[in-house]
Motif scaffolding. Structure first.
Motif, PDB file in Angstrom:
ATOM      1  N   GLY A   1       0.836  -1.192   0.000  1.00  0.00           N
ATOM      2  CA  GLY A   1       0.000   0.000   0.000  1.00  0.00           C
ATOM      3  C   GLY A   1       0.869   1.238   0.000  1.00  0.00           C
ATOM      4  N   LEU A   2       0.255   2.387   0.091  1.00  0.00           N
ATOM      5  CA  LEU A   2       0.992   3.647   0.008  1.00  0.00           C
ATOM      6  C   LEU A   2       1.935   3.865   1.190  1.00  0.00           C
ATOM      7  CD1 LEU A   2      -1.710   6.065  -1.419  1.00  0.00           C
ATOM      8  CD2 LEU A   2       0.148   4.916  -2.607  1.00  0.00           C
ATOM      9  N   CYS A   3       1.742   3.138   2.278  1.00  0.00           N
ATOM     10  CA  CYS A   3       2.653   3.262   3.416  1.00  0.00           C
ATOM     11  C   CYS A   3       3.941   2.462   3.196  1.00  0.00           C
ATOM     12  CB  CYS A   3       1.974   2.802   4.696  1.00  0.00           C
ATOM     13  SG  CYS A   3       0.632   3.914   5.188  1.00  0.00           S
ATOM     14  N   ASN A   4       3.988   1.656   2.166  1.00  0.00           N
ATOM     15  CA  ASN A   4       5.185   0.902   1.817  1.00  0.00           C
ATOM     16  C   ASN A   4       5.951   1.656   0.738  1.00  0.00           C
ATOM     17  OD1 ASN A   4       2.885  -1.484   2.287  1.00  0.00           O
ATOM     18  ND2 ASN A   4       4.845  -1.828   3.284  1.00  0.00           N
ATOM     19  N   LEU A   5       7.222   1.277   0.559  1.00  0.00           N
ATOM     20  CA  LEU A   5       8.011   1.885  -0.503  1.00  0.00           C
ATOM     21  C   LEU A   5       7.611   1.257  -1.836  1.00  0.00           C
ATOM     22  CD1 LEU A   5      10.294   3.644  -1.604  1.00  0.00           C
ATOM     23  CD2 LEU A   5      11.874   1.789  -1.057  1.00  0.00           C
TER      24      LEU A   5
END
Length: 146
Positions: free
Chosen positions: A51-55
């Motif tokens: 998701g967007l919290c991952n790189l």
């Protein structure tokens, strides 16, 4: 195309990557037929989630240090933990931590430290930041390094 970590060889065939349905829920969207990506995330019950919290970054947008780190250096930091610093003062609490300070000056976006350094275990047993593109010089301490 290539798995760096998290899979056994026999499990390295990923057909699906799961994410939330929209960006407002931290879901990620890609254009796979046009670009190659570095996608980080987690594996849970044999499924890959991100998701967007991952790189998530287009491969050609990675710095030379990041590409070399993935292929040659990041594995040296598998026993290290990166501790994010959001506001001062910040401290590490064990010798296996590296203090990540990009969040202090770049409004939550990856900055100079994450694009050019790697957190690796030094021969003394402590984890510390080292420039990502060259092996660390064991005889000199560079006070300009994070």
């Amino acid at each position: 195309m290539k798995m760096y970590r998290g899979f056994k060889k026999e499990d390295a065939s990923v057909q699906y990557i799961y994410t939330e349905s929209s960006e407002s829920l931290c879901g990620a969207a890609w254009r796979f037929n046009k670009y190659q990506y570095l996608i980080t995330g987690r594996v849970y019950e044999g499924k890959v989630y991100t998701g967007l919290c991952n790189l998530i970054e287009k491969w050609d947008k990675l710095t030379l240090a990041q590409r070399k780190g993935l292929n040659h250096r990041y594995h040296q930091g598998c026993n290290c933990k990166i501790k994010a610093c959001y506001y001062l003062p910040c401290f590490i609490t064990s010798k296996s931590e590296c203090l990540w300070t990009d969040m202090l000056s770049n409004f939550g976006t990856p900055g100079y430290q994450s694009k050019n350094y790697v957190c690796i275990k030094q021969k003394e047993g402590y984890c510390s930041w080292s420039r990502g593109w060259t092996p660390p010089d064991k005889s000199v301490i560079n006070t300009t390094d994070p």
